[in-house]
Scaffold this motif. Structure first.
Motif, PDB file in Angstrom:
ATOM      1  N   ARG A 243       0.827  -1.215   0.000  1.00  0.00           N
ATOM      2  CA  ARG A 243       0.000   0.000   0.000  1.00  0.00           C
ATOM      3  C   ARG A 243       0.861   1.265   0.000  1.00  0.00           C
ATOM      4  O   ARG A 243       0.442   2.315  -0.509  1.00  0.00           O
ATOM      5  CB  ARG A 243      -0.944   0.008   1.214  1.00  0.00           C
ATOM      6  N   ILE A 244       2.077   1.201   0.557  1.00  0.00           N
ATOM      7  CA  ILE A 244       2.947   2.375   0.549  1.00  0.00           C
ATOM      8  C   ILE A 244       3.478   2.625  -0.852  1.00  0.00           C
ATOM      9  O   ILE A 244       3.547   3.768  -1.322  1.00  0.00           O
ATOM     10  CB  ILE A 244       4.097   2.206   1.560  1.00  0.00           C
ATOM     11  N   GLU A 245       3.844   1.574  -1.552  1.00  0.00           N
ATOM     12  CA  GLU A 245       4.256   1.724  -2.947  1.00  0.00           C
ATOM     13  C   GLU A 245       3.079   2.246  -3.778  1.00  0.00           C
ATOM     14  O   GLU A 245       3.243   3.124  -4.631  1.00  0.00           O
ATOM     15  CB  GLU A 245       4.752   0.387  -3.505  1.00  0.00           C
ATOM     16  N   THR A 246       1.883   1.735  -3.513  1.00  0.00           N
ATOM     17  CA  THR A 246       0.689   2.201  -4.217  1.00  0.00           C
ATOM     18  C   THR A 246       0.499   3.700  -4.025  1.00  0.00           C
ATOM     19  O   THR A 246       0.321   4.458  -4.991  1.00  0.00           O
ATOM     20  CB  THR A 246      -0.559   1.461  -3.702  1.00  0.00           C
ATOM     21  N   GLY A 247       0.528   4.155  -2.769  1.00  0.00           N
ATOM     22  CA  GLY A 247       0.346   5.575  -2.488  1.00  0.00           C
ATOM     23  C   GLY A 247       1.448   6.440  -3.070  1.00  0.00           C
ATOM     24  O   GLY A 247       1.202   7.555  -3.545  1.00  0.00           O
ATOM     25  N   THR A 248       2.666   5.919  -3.058  1.00  0.00           N
ATOM     26  CA  THR A 248       3.806   6.667  -3.594  1.00  0.00           C
ATOM     27  C   THR A 248       3.648   6.921  -5.083  1.00  0.00           C
ATOM     28  O   THR A 248       3.818   8.046  -5.570  1.00  0.00           O
ATOM     29  CB  THR A 248       5.114   5.901  -3.315  1.00  0.00           C
ATOM     30  N   TYR A 249       3.317   5.864  -5.848  1.00  0.00           N
ATOM     31  CA  TYR A 249       3.162   6.042  -7.289  1.00  0.00           C
ATOM     32  C   TYR A 249       1.918   6.851  -7.627  1.00  0.00           C
ATOM     33  O   TYR A 249       1.891   7.563  -8.645  1.00  0.00           O
ATOM     34  CB  TYR A 249       3.146   4.687  -7.996  1.00  0.00           C
ATOM     35  N   ALA A 250       0.887   6.762  -6.784  1.00  0.00           N
ATOM     36  CA  ALA A 250      -0.292   7.602  -6.994  1.00  0.00           C
ATOM     37  C   ALA A 250       0.088   9.079  -6.879  1.00  0.00           C
ATOM     38  O   ALA A 250      -0.340   9.921  -7.684  1.00  0.00           O
ATOM     39  CB  ALA A 250      -1.378   7.248  -5.979  1.00  0.00           C
ATOM     40  N   MET A 251       0.923   9.397  -5.898  1.00  0.00           N
ATOM     41  CA  MET A 251       1.359  10.791  -5.722  1.00  0.00           C
ATOM     42  C   MET A 251       2.311  11.222  -6.828  1.00  0.00           C
ATOM     43  O   MET A 251       2.286  12.378  -7.266  1.00  0.00           O
ATOM     44  CB  MET A 251       1.996  10.960  -4.348  1.00  0.00           C
ATOM     45  N   ALA A 252       3.127  10.306  -7.316  1.00  0.00           N
ATOM     46  CA  ALA A 252       4.013  10.631  -8.439  1.00  0.00           C
ATOM     47  C   ALA A 252       3.201  10.955  -9.688  1.00  0.00           C
ATOM     48  O   ALA A 252       3.504  11.906 -10.421  1.00  0.00           O
ATOM     49  CB  ALA A 252       4.968   9.473  -8.707  1.00  0.00           C
ATOM     50  N   ALA A 253       2.144  10.165  -9.935  1.00  0.00           N
ATOM     51  CA  ALA A 253       1.277  10.438 -11.080  1.00  0.00           C
ATOM     52  C   ALA A 253       0.599  11.792 -10.925  1.00  0.00           C
ATOM     53  O   ALA A 253       0.518  12.578 -11.867  1.00  0.00           O
ATOM     54  CB  ALA A 253       0.242   9.325 -11.228  1.00  0.00           C
TER      55      ALA A 253
END
Length: 429
Positions: A243-253
């Protein structure tokens, strides 16, 4: 020492596969100490911490086999591990290993539960706060263990085994919950763990332990009910998405005004973070294969948030959120309530042109029109990736030093971002 070079300004578009959760994979690997039989773990991420923990477990006598790729399996698919600890050959976890990764301290409970004794070095890890181990030790004492501290080591003994008891954690702690759970499953009688951490990774470990024969009720709640059993057996389990990787890439997008499909992940793992992103103007759509994250080019709205244990906003996404809010139209307030020294990324973000005012445990982030590339240095795992998020939007070149932190928690991050259009590369030496 490796560095990462980014030339910012490109929108992220495409698909990013989400890896298995590091924060579940590590305790799941440690759970293999609780049985003589084979534990098969699927979707294990390729991370430095996973490799290091494998060496630590090998020191205790765990045989680990990494299963080869199957026909049609992509390079982005997680690894499959077979772990078998038929005999525990050493109940000591030495300083030179434990000091490099805090999670390895969690071997304390399964070694004690299975062997009646353990000697484990006090832990290390990222320098983001003191994070004392008192909760772990009082929990084991409540289950009947004797605890001594000697020469930087915890020496725990329970020669007649552990006994179930009521364990009430004075504060929510993921690590202490893991240790309490792995101790209780082999204790005699019933154990009630109150104020337990509710993080999805804790639930994932509990689900795996049930597959191994443990009797656990209340999974996913703040109260865990454990009925001790005489032994556990082997099982097969798939590590949940990170979920941390998910949130990180969501913020990068969102940072780049992009449109990205985050593949193989689930919204319920980080609803609070997704709700916050939606409130800032980011579009998030659940799909059969994951989450689609997009920003249509409109300005980001500022947010106000406190980090909290699950289901609140996670501290492990705080640095990434601050990077994102550097481009919001207004002032955001981000309060860190979990760790007392987790704003070390702020001074590096300032080198890129960010306007951040620290007031005790709170960061006041005033959005700017644009960031400019610069040479910066990573201070810990989450700080590293916050600099990448900022660098993706900064004008010109950003060079990030000390990126070895990234390899502890993000699998092939530069490859995943490059496949979505980012100008990013790793430079050796």
């Amino acid at each position: 020492m490796d560095r990462i070079r980014i030339v910012g300004g490109e929108r992220l578009t495409g698909t990013i596969p989400i890896s298995g959760a590091k924060n579940a994979a590590l305790p799941l690997m440690i759970a293999s100490l609780l049985t003589r039989e084979t534990l098969v773990l699927r979707n294990v991420p390729r991370l430095a911490d996973v490799t290091l923990l494998g060496r630590i477990l090998g020191n205790h006598g765990v045989d680990i086999t990494v299963v080869g790729k199957k026909v049609g399996q992509a390079t982005t698919d997680g690894q499959t591990f077979k772990l078998k600890s038929a005999e525990i050959v050493d109940t000591t976890a030495p300083y030179e290993m434990v000091s490099r990764m805090r999670a390895s301290f969690w071997v304390l409970a399964p070694l004690l539960a299975r062997c009646g004794e353990a000697k484990v070095s006090l832990p290390g890890g990222c320098a983001i706060g003191t994070r004392p181990v008192d909760l772990h030790l009082t929990t084991l004492e409540a289950l009947g263990a004797s605890i001594e501290l000697e020469g930087g080591y915890v020496i725990a003994k329970a020669p007649k085994g552990l006994t179930g008891a009521r364990v009430s954690l004075s504060k929510v702690s993921v690590g202490a919950t893991h240790n309490a759970l792995m101790a209780a499953v082999l204790a005699r009688g019933d154990t009630l763990i109150e104020n337990a951490a509710r993080e999805p990774e804790v639930a994932d470990v509990a689900i795996c332990l049930k597959k191994m024969g443990a009797k656990i009720g209340g999974i996913g709640s703040a109260t865990l009910e454990v009925e001790g059993v005489g032994h556990l057996h082997g099982a097969e389990h798939t590590v949940l998405p990170d979920r941390i990787e998910t949130g990180t890439y969501a913020m990068a997008a969102a940072m780049t005004g992009g449109d990205v499909l985050l593949q193989n992940t689930r919204a319920e793992l980080l609803e609070s973070a997704l709700d916050l992103l939606r409130s800032s103007g980011v579009e998030i759509e659940e799909t059969p294969s994951g989450l689609r994250v997009a920003r249509n080019g409109g300005g980001l709205r500022p947010v106000a948030v406190d980090t909290e244990p699950f289901p609140g906003f996670p501290t492990d996404l705080q640095a990434q959120l601050i990077a994102l809010m550097c481009m919001a139209q207004g002032t955001s307030t981000v309060r860190e309530t979990i760790f007392e020294n987790r704003f070390m990324h702020v001074q590096e973000l300032a080198r890129l042109g960010a306007r951040i005012d620290l007031r005790g445990d709170t960061a006041m982030v005033t959005g700017v029109q644009g960031l400019a590339g610069a040479q910066v240095m990573a201070t810990d795992l989450r700080a590293s990736v916050s600099l990448i998020i900022a660098g993706l939007a900064a004008k010109g070149e950003t060079m990030i030093g000390r990126v070895y932190h990234l390899d502890r928690g993000f699998e092939r991050i530069e490859d995943k971002l490059r496949q979505c259009g980012a100008h990013i590369e790793r430079l050796s030496g």
